[in-house]
Design a protein around this motif. Structure first.
Motif, PDB file in Angstrom:
ATOM      1  N   SER A   1       0.837  -1.199   0.000  1.00  8.79           N
ATOM      2  CA  SER A   1       0.000   0.000   0.000  1.00  8.79           C
ATOM      3  C   SER A   1       0.870   1.246   0.000  1.00  8.79           C
ATOM      4  CB  SER A   1      -0.909   0.018   1.230  1.00  8.79           C
ATOM      5  OG  SER A   1      -1.578   1.271   1.335  1.00  8.79           O
ATOM      6  N   GLY A   2       0.424   2.242  -0.791  1.00  5.62           N
ATOM      7  CA  GLY A   2       1.072   3.541  -0.805  1.00  5.62           C
ATOM      8  C   GLY A   2       0.201   4.623  -0.205  1.00  5.62           C
ATOM      9  N   GLU A   3      -0.880   4.225   0.479  1.00  5.68           N
ATOM     10  CA  GLU A   3      -1.770   5.191   1.115  1.00  5.68           C
ATOM     11  C   GLU A   3      -2.583   4.471   2.190  1.00  5.68           C
ATOM     12  OE1 GLU A   3      -4.948   8.739  -0.035  1.00  5.68           O
ATOM     13  OE2 GLU A   3      -4.396   7.237  -1.511  1.00  5.68           O
ATOM     14  N   ALA A   4      -1.928   4.181   3.292  1.00  4.41           N
ATOM     15  CA  ALA A   4      -2.550   3.344   4.320  1.00  4.41           C
ATOM     16  C   ALA A   4      -3.805   3.967   4.893  1.00  4.41           C
ATOM     17  CB  ALA A   4      -1.544   3.081   5.441  1.00  4.41           C
TER      18      ALA A   4
ATOM     19  N   PHE B   1       1.227  -9.994   3.162  1.00  6.74           N
ATOM     20  CA  PHE B   1       0.879  -8.588   3.345  1.00  6.74           C
ATOM     21  C   PHE B   1       2.064  -7.805   3.899  1.00  6.74           C
ATOM     22  CE2 PHE B   1      -3.169 -10.321   2.596  1.00  6.74           C
ATOM     23  CZ  PHE B   1      -4.022  -9.282   2.256  1.00  6.74           C
ATOM     24  N   ALA B   2       2.535  -6.845   3.107  1.00  5.52           N
ATOM     25  CA  ALA B   2       3.643  -6.002   3.538  1.00  5.52           C
ATOM     26  C   ALA B   2       3.127  -4.927   4.497  1.00  5.52           C
ATOM     27  CB  ALA B   2       4.292  -5.335   2.327  1.00  5.52           C
ATOM     28  N   PRO B   3       3.948  -4.508   5.460  1.00  6.03           N
ATOM     29  CA  PRO B   3       3.548  -3.361   6.288  1.00  6.03           C
ATOM     30  C   PRO B   3       3.340  -2.141   5.387  1.00  6.03           C
ATOM     31  CG  PRO B   3       5.488  -4.465   7.199  1.00  6.03           C
ATOM     32  CD  PRO B   3       5.270  -5.039   5.833  1.00  6.03           C
ATOM     33  N   ALA B   4       2.375  -1.312   5.722  1.00  4.16           N
ATOM     34  CA  ALA B   4       2.125  -0.122   4.914  1.00  4.16           C
ATOM     35  C   ALA B   4       3.368   0.744   4.852  1.00  4.16           C
ATOM     36  CB  ALA B   4       0.959   0.674   5.500  1.00  4.16           C
ATOM     37  N   SER B   5       3.737   1.172   3.660  1.00  5.97           N
ATOM     38  CA  SER B   5       4.939   1.994   3.487  1.00  5.97           C
ATOM     39  C   SER B   5       4.730   3.350   4.139  1.00  5.97           C
ATOM     40  CB  SER B   5       5.250   2.170   1.994  1.00  5.97           C
ATOM     41  OG  SER B   5       5.537   0.922   1.398  1.00  5.97           O
ATOM     42  N   ALA B   6       5.716   3.783   4.913  1.00  4.62           N
ATOM     43  CA  ALA B   6       5.607   5.052   5.630  1.00  4.62           C
ATOM     44  C   ALA B   6       6.182   6.222   4.838  1.00  4.62           C
ATOM     45  CB  ALA B   6       6.324   4.954   6.975  1.00  4.62           C
ATOM     46  N   SER B   7       6.979   5.936   3.815  1.00  8.29           N
ATOM     47  CA  SER B   7       7.620   7.000   3.047  1.00  8.29           C
ATOM     48  C   SER B   7       7.767   6.572   1.599  1.00  8.29           C
ATOM     49  CB  SER B   7       9.003   7.318   3.630  1.00  8.29           C
ATOM     50  OG  SER B   7       9.891   6.228   3.418  1.00  8.29           O
ATOM     51  N   VAL B   8       8.082   7.533   0.751  1.00  7.92           N
ATOM     52  CA  VAL B   8       8.315   7.227  -0.659  1.00  7.92           C
ATOM     53  C   VAL B   8       9.493   6.265  -0.805  1.00  7.92           C
ATOM     54  CG1 VAL B   8       8.919   8.203  -2.908  1.00  7.92           C
ATOM     55  CG2 VAL B   8       7.333   9.429  -1.412  1.00  7.92           C
ATOM     56  N   LYS B   9      10.524   6.472  -0.025  1.00  5.84           N
ATOM     57  CA  LYS B   9      11.683   5.584  -0.076  1.00  5.84           C
ATOM     58  C   LYS B   9      11.294   4.157   0.273  1.00  5.84           C
ATOM     59  CE  LYS B   9      15.285   9.026   0.867  1.00  5.84           C
ATOM     60  NZ  LYS B   9      16.380   9.429   1.793  1.00  5.84           N
ATOM     61  N   ASP B  10      10.486   3.995   1.312  1.00  4.11           N
ATOM     62  CA  ASP B  10      10.039   2.653   1.691  1.00  4.11           C
ATOM     63  C   ASP B  10       9.225   2.005   0.569  1.00  4.11           C
ATOM     64  OD1 ASP B  10      11.183   2.965   4.166  1.00  4.11           O
ATOM     65  OD2 ASP B  10       9.320   3.494   5.188  1.00  4.11           O
ATOM     66  N   LEU B  11       8.346   2.794  -0.041  1.00  3.83           N
ATOM     67  CA  LEU B  11       7.487   2.259  -1.095  1.00  3.83           C
ATOM     68  C   LEU B  11       8.303   1.835  -2.311  1.00  3.83           C
ATOM     69  CD1 LEU B  11       4.685   1.645  -2.226  1.00  3.83           C
ATOM     70  CD2 LEU B  11       4.531   4.033  -2.958  1.00  3.83           C
TER      71      LEU B  11
END
Length: 445
Positions: free
Chosen positions: A279-282, A309-319
């Protein structure tokens, strides 16, 4: 030089965050001493995410009335006043309207003071000229009021690679038409947005460039096919038609969409593909992720589902780091498609909006763009099968397209932000304005 960036961001949409990352980096590369401030829906999130000062677009935002900011006596008085007003519905509605008007006037005054300190205001990001979320008094009005205030402050106003539509209400169209007419420079991210605004009666010159995220530096991430024991598919669901978060409420459409994603996931697993749900918008996707997980638990073990299920990305770098692991992507997000193109990941788009259709068609992937409401299991499986077969060709097309987009955006940023080019551009704008005022003939698009 002090530049303001306005975007209706702040609730974890990493497409919006990537837009601002790209703009900040490209502005600072051309104007090293630039002082950049932001205007968003959630200033605290934007300050933390981009490390720049930020002000609220609206007269209310998260954290504005946090506990502790007012004394206990003041909070008790507010509570008693609210209880009293609730018992008089007509008076309560009138009092609320007056209170909101006062808050808005105060906010306009504070905002004007900040805007007077800028050299220019840039309104950037995809859906800025759009009423999809909460109608004309949301995005269209916010853009209009900032456009008026920045011109009253005698500063430059730029619309940079924005998207437009839907604009169904008369009030939204008036707000957008007036805002664009006030600008010193206007560019859209697609021809359809440009055409829509021209149909509103805007006669001024406008331009078309790709979405600003195509100028993002992705050199630190894995490009192309990932190397793994088995191909990994990134699946990016959204809360389409979910009554809890989506503008259009349709429980049946929402449930059917997730049922088809669950069936497709199981089909992939049966063919020895790995599946990773991301997800890119949790803040908006959280319900869809939970509901999809529940569906998969009927056929898989809890351990297998949790691993998917991946943890929701917290930043653009994570995503981007997460997406760089994928071989293929299935997404319903506009910027999910953009990120896939940048990383050269062949992508299937389950589209809910023309902006996604156009984005896929332009890069020659129209066959891999399916309508989110009407696609069926067989259609999705067929599109994925052809995507795998054409993977190398698709990657090459992504590489060619993103390179072209990036070069064009860099030229645009050079024109707008390199100091010597900027002075020339400002003079051209003034000359064009003078010609219009004097009755000269100017060709506009």
């Amino acid at each position: 030089m002090k530049i303001g960036l306005l975007d209706h961001m702040g609730y974890g949409n990493l497409g919006d965050a990537a837009t601002q990352d790209a703009l900040i980096a490209n502005i600072k590369a051309r104007v090293p001493g630039a002082n950049i401030v932001a205007f968003s829906l959630n200033p605290e999130d934007t300050r933390r995410r981009h490390n720049i000062p930020c002000y609220s677009i609206t007269n209310w935002h998260p954290g504005l009335h946090k506990a502790g900011k007012a004394s206990t006596a003041v909070r008790n008085l507010r509570s008693r006043l609210k209880s009293f007003l609730k018992n008089i519905p007509v008076f309560s509605a009138m009092a609320l309207w007056i209170l909101n008007l006062v808050r808005e006037l105060v906010h306009l005054g504070h905002t004007f003071k900040v805007l007077r300190t800028l050299d220019s205001l840039i309104i950037a990001g995809g859906g800025q000229l759009c009423e999809l979320w909460r109608g004309p008094w949301s995005h269209p009005y916010n853009v209009f009021k900032f456009s008026v205030l920045i011109k009253l402050a005698n500063r430059k106003l730029l619309f940079l690679n924005v998207g437009a539509g839907p604009l169904n209400s008369i009030l939204s169209r008036v707000f957008v038409r007036c805002s664009v007419a006030l600008a010193d420079y206007v560019s859209f991210r697609d021809v359809e947005s440009q055409t829509l605004v021209k149909q509103l009666g805007v006669k001024r010159q406008t331009h078309v460039f790709a979405d600003s995220v195509y100028a993002l530096d992705i050199s630190d991430y894995e490009i192309g096919s990932a190397v793994g024991a088995r191909p990994l598919i990134g699946l990016n669901p959204i809360g389409f038609c979910d009554p809890r978060i989506w503008p259009k409420h349709d429980v049946y459409a929402y449930s059917r969409y997730l049922d088809k994603l669950a069936a497709f996931s199981l089909w992939l697993l049966s063919r020895n593909y790995g599946v990773r749900v991301f997800s890119g918008e949790a803040s908006v996707d959280v319900y869809a992720l939970e509901d999809l997980k529940e569906r998969l638990q009927n056929s898989l073990s809890p351990a297998d589902v949790n691993e998917m299920f991946a943890p929701a990305s917290a930043s653009v770098k994570d995503l981007l780091a997460e997406m760089s692991r994928f071989d293929f992507v299935v997404t319903s997000k506009f910027h999910g498609v953009v990120f896939s193109h940048l990383l050269e990941k062949p992508v299937i788009a389950l589209s809910y909006h023309n902006k996604i259709d156009d984005l896929m068609r332009v890069v020659g992937q129209g066959d891999h763009c399916l309508n989110i409401e009407t696609f069926d299991d067989e259609c999705l499986r067929g599109a994925f099968t052809t995507l795998v077969e054409d993977a190398e060709e698709v990657r090459a097309k992504c590489r060619q397209t993103t390179s072209s987009y990036s070069d064009a955006l860099k030229a645009q940023f050079d024109e707008l932000f390199v100091p010597e080019n900027l002075q020339s551009h400002v003079q051209e704008l003034r000359t064009e304005t003078d010609r219009v005022v004097l009755g000269g003939s100017v060709k506009r698009s």
